[in-house]
Design a protein around this motif. Structure first.
Motif, PDB file in Angstrom:
ATOM      1  N   GLY A   1      70.549  51.097  72.551  1.00  0.00           N
ATOM      2  CA  GLY A   1      69.892  50.290  73.571  1.00  0.00           C
ATOM      3  C   GLY A   1      70.187  50.699  74.994  1.00  0.00           C
ATOM      4  O   GLY A   1      69.706  50.041  75.942  1.00  0.00           O
ATOM      5  N   ARG A   2      70.912  51.764  75.193  1.00  0.00           N
ATOM      6  CA  ARG A   2      71.260  52.210  76.539  1.00  0.00           C
ATOM      7  C   ARG A   2      70.558  53.544  76.816  1.00  0.00           C
ATOM      8  O   ARG A   2      70.474  54.417  75.940  1.00  0.00           O
ATOM      9  CB  ARG A   2      72.768  52.356  76.684  1.00  0.00           C
ATOM     10  CG  ARG A   2      73.528  51.102  76.262  1.00  0.00           C
ATOM     11  CD  ARG A   2      75.006  51.218  76.508  1.00  0.00           C
ATOM     12  NE  ARG A   2      75.313  51.236  77.939  1.00  0.00           N
ATOM     13  CZ  ARG A   2      76.561  51.294  78.424  1.00  0.00           C
ATOM     14  NH1 ARG A   2      77.598  51.381  77.572  1.00  0.00           N
ATOM     15  NH2 ARG A   2      76.775  51.284  79.716  1.00  0.00           N
ATOM     16  N   ARG A   3      70.078  53.695  78.033  1.00  0.00           N
ATOM     17  CA  ARG A   3      69.359  54.916  78.404  1.00  0.00           C
ATOM     18  C   ARG A   3      70.373  55.932  78.896  1.00  0.00           C
ATOM     19  O   ARG A   3      71.082  55.716  79.894  1.00  0.00           O
ATOM     20  CB  ARG A   3      68.337  54.617  79.506  1.00  0.00           C
ATOM     21  CG  ARG A   3      67.295  55.714  79.689  1.00  0.00           C
ATOM     22  CD  ARG A   3      66.473  55.921  78.427  1.00  0.00           C
ATOM     23  NE  ARG A   3      65.438  56.946  78.615  1.00  0.00           N
ATOM     24  CZ  ARG A   3      64.738  57.459  77.613  1.00  0.00           C
ATOM     25  NH1 ARG A   3      64.976  57.057  76.364  1.00  0.00           N
ATOM     26  NH2 ARG A   3      63.804  58.355  77.842  1.00  0.00           N
TER      27      ARG A   3
ATOM     28  N   ASP B   1      63.637  57.764  71.188  1.00  0.00           N
ATOM     29  CA  ASP B   1      62.865  57.913  72.436  1.00  0.00           C
ATOM     30  C   ASP B   1      63.449  59.050  73.271  1.00  0.00           C
ATOM     31  O   ASP B   1      63.661  58.916  74.473  1.00  0.00           O
ATOM     32  CB  ASP B   1      62.886  56.586  73.217  1.00  0.00           C
ATOM     33  CG  ASP B   1      61.899  56.602  74.392  1.00  0.00           C
ATOM     34  OD1 ASP B   1      60.940  57.406  74.343  1.00  0.00           O
ATOM     35  OD2 ASP B   1      62.120  55.838  75.357  1.00  0.00           O
TER      36      ASP B   1
ATOM     37  N   ALA C   1      69.874  58.586  68.043  1.00  0.00           N
ATOM     38  CA  ALA C   1      69.210  58.436  69.340  1.00  0.00           C
ATOM     39  C   ALA C   1      67.707  58.335  69.121  1.00  0.00           C
ATOM     40  O   ALA C   1      67.161  58.924  68.185  1.00  0.00           O
ATOM     41  CB  ALA C   1      69.537  59.611  70.239  1.00  0.00           C
TER      42      ALA C   1
ATOM     43  N   THR D   1      67.585  57.197  74.222  1.00  0.00           N
ATOM     44  CA  THR D   1      68.107  55.836  74.118  1.00  0.00           C
ATOM     45  C   THR D   1      69.102  55.775  72.972  1.00  0.00           C
ATOM     46  O   THR D   1      68.773  56.140  71.835  1.00  0.00           O
ATOM     47  CB  THR D   1      66.974  54.820  73.879  1.00  0.00           C
ATOM     48  OG1 THR D   1      66.048  54.879  74.977  1.00  0.00           O
ATOM     49  CG2 THR D   1      67.527  53.413  73.742  1.00  0.00           C
TER      50      THR D   1
ATOM     51  N   THR E   1      67.264  63.389  77.649  1.00  0.00           N
ATOM     52  CA  THR E   1      67.207  61.952  77.939  1.00  0.00           C
ATOM     53  C   THR E   1      66.891  61.236  76.642  1.00  0.00           C
ATOM     54  O   THR E   1      65.980  61.652  75.901  1.00  0.00           O
ATOM     55  CB  THR E   1      66.128  61.635  78.984  1.00  0.00           C
ATOM     56  OG1 THR E   1      66.379  62.389  80.179  1.00  0.00           O
ATOM     57  CG2 THR E   1      66.123  60.144  79.320  1.00  0.00           C
TER      58      THR E   1
ATOM     59  N   ASP F   1      72.089  54.236  81.936  1.00  0.00           N
ATOM     60  CA  ASP F   1      71.366  53.074  82.484  1.00  0.00           C
ATOM     61  C   ASP F   1      71.122  53.217  83.984  1.00  0.00           C
ATOM     62  O   ASP F   1      71.365  52.287  84.781  1.00  0.00           O
ATOM     63  CB  ASP F   1      72.128  51.776  82.185  1.00  0.00           C
ATOM     64  CG  ASP F   1      72.143  51.453  80.697  1.00  0.00           C
ATOM     65  OD1 ASP F   1      71.217  51.912  79.995  1.00  0.00           O
ATOM     66  OD2 ASP F   1      73.081  50.769  80.240  1.00  0.00           O
TER      67      ASP F   1
END
Length: 652
Positions: free
Chosen positions: A385-387, A370, A368, A382, A380, A421
């Motif tokens: 590529g998915r939040r 960020d 993971a 990323t 939280t 997302d």
């Protein structure tokens, strides 16, 4: 020759008695009757005077010992000319210490073995890669050490070698070797297999598992048996009975020799030796089973226990959250994989539960980036590529901008919510499982004679009653603070009361109970220090084992006293009718002593116990009890547990 010298130094009065006996035999064979009388009589009076002085000191301290019979028997035998009988009684008195020492060494063999195996040296790795041998107390957290094949692991550490195999039977009772891989926690006390291991030290020796066990065992081995006092309770009636039989025999026969013959077989070695030996044997047996009894007085309390109180979390339940369900509008495995990948950035106990749940399903996690953790709320990050946002209900609602519905949860469950997302996709349901042995443990306690079983917990009533119903406990005290638990234990009318717990918040009630039992494999140091009994394995079934050993030990101790007294009374009655000469009776009494000691050693349990050691539960005994929760919802709060309401992150 060296053995004789060592024996003489350790037991000088025994050696002196044997020497006097040998000289007396030589003088008697040479026809030196007067010299024989002076030697045997004088030595017997000297030993009797020494014992009498010790007896007077005991009387001044308020204790009526049973040596009065032996002293009276020696005096009576010398007075009526039964000098050889007097010498045999002297041998019994002086040899009693040696017999007790031998029996105690046998009984505490398991305790001694544990103490002797305590590692003293560690091989620490220097900066240049070489090894230096240092005392185990010099090893610090973060040091790298090497454990060679066949050596005992000196401190707790994390395995840096690729893999290793260890014998952890001294810690867990598990007879089979266990495998460890890189990153696993290795507890001190395990014996390394055939390959050298490299460890990164987690904690210094004084805080490591094995050294704490050794300290507990040393404390247990040093304690004195309360049955010495219990045996003294029999001293007055037994002494009165023996003197009465001897006096009646003298009066009825008109022969003072009959008085001495009765007292010769009334010597009280079974009372003096058998009970302490039984207690030491019982403590050795409990250590072998993975239960450290700190004080022999505790065994008598366990024998009489009428009530047992249990903490819930970490005691009747596992005390750690486990993933039980994934409720999502997306693919369940993908939702769990993304959530677990994000949770790798968190050190929270619920994050570990989510990651473990993903591993149990065979899911491969990705790194993971960020990422950000909001204390007591969630994570939280990323992932691929998915939040992804994972955490409590309000945290996920704020992060996604959507309402998160209140979940329907069973008692004892909590929800960790997931957003992906910018949309809410569902929740991960965690629960604290009841230990598989809890119900049978409660049933076993009732079979052993415990009248009252109660559960004390800080949880709400619904969760508490749900767990209590599953394990068979009717008396439930919910929403208890530590002070409430103390009040509940003090207020129980069935005494003595045994309290079982594992957390820091259990320390006060463990100290307040008549017997405190700490689940020491995962519990806090404070709980272990407050407790009278520490269970080394993460298995609540050993609570019933502890009570069984306590009852068996005291029962055997009382039996050994009873057998010794019964045999002595039988011999006294035979001697009262003149059918047992003094010398013969004295040797019979030595046999009674041997029988009483051998009977007392039955408290050790023997090979039968070794074949029935409890199996270790499949969990990491090195992990501490989690003490906070960040779940978005839970039906009821829990005290000091991963499902507890002790952290603001647990609020909905």
């Amino acid at each position: 020759m060296s053995i004789v010298v060592r024996a003489g130094r350790r037991y000088p009065w025994v050696v002196a008695t044997l020497v006097v006996g040998a000289l007396g035999g030589v003088l008697s064979a040479l026809g030196e009757g007067r010299a024989t009388t002076l030697l045997l009589g004088g030595y017997a009076v000297l030993v009797a005077a020494r014992a009498a002085w010790s007896m007077v000191r005991e009387l001044r301290e308020g204790t009526f010992g049973v040596d009065v019979l032996a002293v009276t028997a020696i005096g009576a035998s010398v007075a009526v000319g039964e000098l050889w009988a007097a010498l045999v009684i002297v041998l019994m008195l002086t040899g009693g210490e040696a017999l007790e020492d031998y029996a105690a060494l046998r009984a505490r063999a398991d305790l001694s073995a544990l103490l002797e195996r305590a590692p003293q040296v560690a091989h620490r790795t220097l900066v240049d890669g070489t090894l230096e041998d240092v005392h185990v107390d010099e090893v610090a957290e973060g040091d790298q050490i090497v454990v060679r094949p066949g050596e005992v692991v000196p401190v707790d550490g994390t395995l840096e070698s690729a893999a290793g195999e260890l014998d952890e039977s001294s810690l867990t009772g598990e007879s089979l070797p266990v495998e460890r891989v890189a990153g696993d926690v290795v507890l001190s006390g395990g014996v390394n297999g055939s390959v050298p291991l490299t460890l990164r030290v987690l904690r210094p020796a004084r805080e490591s598992q094995y050294q704490q066990i050794v300290a507990l065992v040393a404390e247990a081995a040093a304690s004195r048996a309360p049955m010495v006092r219990l045996a003294d309770r029999y001293a007055i009636p037994f002494t009165a009975l023996a003197l009465s039989i001897a006096s009646v025999a003298w009066w009825w026969s008109g022969d003072a020799v009959r008085f001495a013959e009765v007292l010769v077989v009334a010597t009280p070695c079974p009372l003096i030796i058998a009970a302490p030996v039984a207690f030491m044997a019982g403590m050795s047996r409990s250590a072998r089973k993975g239960v450290i009894v700190k004080s022999s007085a505790t065994l008598e309390q366990l024998y009489r226990a009428k009530a047992v109180a249990f903490d819930k979390t970490g005691t009747l339940t596992r005390g750690e959250p486990r993933l039980s369900d994934v409720r999502t509008v997306d693919d369940a495995d993908e939702t769990l994989r993304l959530a677990a990948s994000a949770e790798q950035l968190s050190s929270h106990v619920l994050a570990s539960a989510v990651i473990d749940g993903a591993a149990d399903r065979g899911l491969t996690l990705t790194s993971a980036s960020d990422g950000h953790e909001s204390t007591a709320n969630g994570v939280t990050a990323t992932v691929d590529g998915r939040r992804v946002v994972v955490g409590k209900r309000s945290f996920v609602a704020e992060a996604t901008g959507h309402d998160v519905p209140a979940p329907e949860l069973a008692a004892g469950e909590l929800a960790v919510h997931v957003g992906i997302d910018g949309r809410y996709v569902g929740m991960l349901v965690l629960s604290d499982e009841i230990r598989p042995t809890s119900r049978e443990t409660v049933a076993s306690l009732r079979r052993t004679g415990v009248r009252h079983v109660v559960m004390l917990t800080g949880d709400g009533a619904q969760t508490a009653e749900h767990v209590a119903a599953d394990v068979g406990i009717e008396d439930v005290r919910a929403e208890c603070l530590p002070a409430d638990k103390v009040d509940a234990v003090v207020g129980l009318t069935d005494r003595p009361v045994v309290m079982v717990g594992d957390g820091v918040n259990d320390a006060p009630v463990l100290a307040a109970a008549d017997v405190g039992i700490a689940m020491g494999a995962r519990g806090s140091t404070a709980a272990s220090e407050s407790a009278d009994v520490v269970i080394l394995q993460d298995d609540v079934a050993l609570v019933a084992t502890a009570l069984t050993i306590g009852r068996d030990t005291v029962r055997v101790a009382l039996q050994s006293i009873g057998v010794g007294i019964a045999l002595s009374v039988g011999l006294m009655l035979v001697a009262a009718f003149g059918a047992l000469p003094a010398v013969v009776g004295a040797w019979f009494q030595e046999g009674v002593d041997a029988v009483a000691i051998l009977w007392a050693l039955r408290a050790a349990g023997g090979a039968r116990d070794r074949a029935t050691l409890p199996r270790r539960q499949p969990r990491d005994a090195a992990s501490g009890s989690p003490d906070a929760s960040r779940g978005a919802e839970q039906r009821q709060p829990r005290e000091g547990s991963p499902l507890g309401a002790t952290s603001p992150r647990s609020a909905g």
